[in-house]
Design a protein around this motif. Structure first.
Motif, short mmCIF file in Angstrom:
data_model
loop_
_atom_site.label_atom_id
_atom_site.label_comp_id
_atom_site.label_asym_id
_atom_site.label_seq_id
_atom_site.Cartn_x
_atom_site.Cartn_y
_atom_site.Cartn_z
N TYR A 1 0.91 -1.30 0.17
CA TYR A 1 -0.10 0.01 0.13
C TYR A 1 0.88 1.35 -0.14
O TYR A 1 0.56 2.19 -0.64
N SER B 1 -5.03 1.17 3.15
CA SER B 1 -4.68 0.03 3.95
C SER B 1 -6.04 -1.11 3.49
O SER B 1 -6.91 -0.50 2.60
N ASP B 2 -5.82 -2.14 3.84
CA ASP B 2 -6.88 -3.28 3.76
C ASP B 2 -8.23 -2.78 4.35
O ASP B 2 -8.49 -2.63 5.59
N ILE C 1 -10.09 -1.44 -0.87
CA ILE C 1 -9.04 -0.55 -0.22
C ILE C 1 -9.63 0.49 0.63
O ILE C 1 -10.48 1.19 0.09
N ALA D 1 -7.60 -6.27 -3.19
CA ALA D 1 -7.03 -5.70 -2.13
C ALA D 1 -6.58 -7.01 -0.94
O ALA D 1 -7.38 -7.91 -1.01
N ALA D 2 -5.70 -6.76 -0.37
CA ALA D 2 -5.46 -7.96 0.64
C ALA D 2 -4.70 -7.05 1.68
O ALA D 2 -4.80 -5.88 1.82
N GLN D 3 -4.38 -8.03 2.90
CA GLN D 3 -3.85 -7.18 4.22
C GLN D 3 -2.85 -6.28 3.94
O GLN D 3 -2.89 -5.24 4.51
N ASN D 4 -1.78 -6.57 3.39
CA ASN D 4 -0.57 -5.70 2.98
C ASN D 4 -0.40 -5.02 2.10
O ASN D 4 0.69 -4.30 1.90
#
Length: 245
Positions: free
Chosen positions: A120, A146-147, A153, A227-230
């Motif tokens: 991100y 961020s996630d 997002i 979109a994912a966690q990191n």
């Protein structure tokens, strides 16, 4: 019985020597392919190349490798602007049907699929700009990504109204898609600052942005993005992908 035992021992020894020779050959080929790929793509570090399938030597005789995996760390992809790049942290590609020359100077895969990731913080560089006037007396800019969960997002926006910065940021959830060679971020809902509702075309000058990603190794292309966690996770694909040469 003694002759049979001797024969079995010889078979085991010959089999062991063949496996050893096969593994030595595949290690040599992997190193050669990795060096060629580093040179061809102008990489800062040598990638990891893994040739799957056993035995390797029979694949060499046929001139086609069934399955080759490539792992490139910190790949600087072109953004289509002069000197502009975006860092891809981990690009992994699975190459199928790789035809190669005898000295490994060239290799082309019939097809390829893979994954890549962009943090991100790296993607934020695309959106970050000077504060934009979105209404009379109101300026705003994206300051964080961020996630947001469920493939979205979370976009953090700071705003200033009549010269006073708002004490709390405004958040919107945005969808991310891949269209051709471009990653696009599009707000699902539009922000409101201190009760000031914005015209959609003005709001989207802040919330929406896109990033072209060009020149991926061997000519592979973007397929999907989520979109994912990191960061954002990208899938890539291609045909007639050049591994080296």
């Amino acid at each position: 019985m003694r002759a049979l035992r001797i024969l079995l021992i010889l078979v085991v020894i010959i089999g062991g020597l063949f496996v050893l020779a096969d593994r030595l050959a595949v290690n040599f080929a992997e190193d050669e392919a990795a060096d060629k790929l580093k040179t061809t793509e102008g990489l800062a570090a040598t990638p990891d190349v893994s040739i799957k399938g056993f035995p390797f030597l029979t694949q060499v005789v046929g001139g086609v490798l069934d399955d080759v995996e490539v792992d490139i760390q910190d790949y600087e992809a072109d953004t289509g602007t002069t000197g502009g790049t975006i860092r891809i942290d981990d690009l992994k590609a699975n190459m199928r049907g790789v035809e190669f020359s005898g000295d490994y100077s060239s290799a082309t895969a019939d097809s390829a699929t893979g994954t890549a990731s962009i943090t991100y913080d790296e993607l934020l560089k695309t959106a970050k700009a000077e504060p934009t006037q979105v209404a009379p007396g109101v300026t705003a800019e994206i300051v964080g990504l961020s996630d947001g969960g469920n493939g979205k997002i979370k976009v953090e926006i700071d705003a200033t109204v009549l010269g006073t910065e708002l004490p709390e940021p405004v958040y919107v959830l945005s969808s991310v898609t891949a269209e051709g060679d471009t990653v696009k971020v599009h707000a699902d809902t539009l922000p409101s600052f201190a009760g000031v509702d914005l015209a959609e075309n003005r709001a989207r000058t802040v919330t929406d942005f896109e990033q072209k990603i060009d020149g991926l190794p061997g000519g592979i292309q973007l397929d999907k993005v989520q979109a994912a966690q990191n960061g954002v996770q990208i899938t890539v694909k291609g045909s007639n992908v050049r591994l080296a040469g």
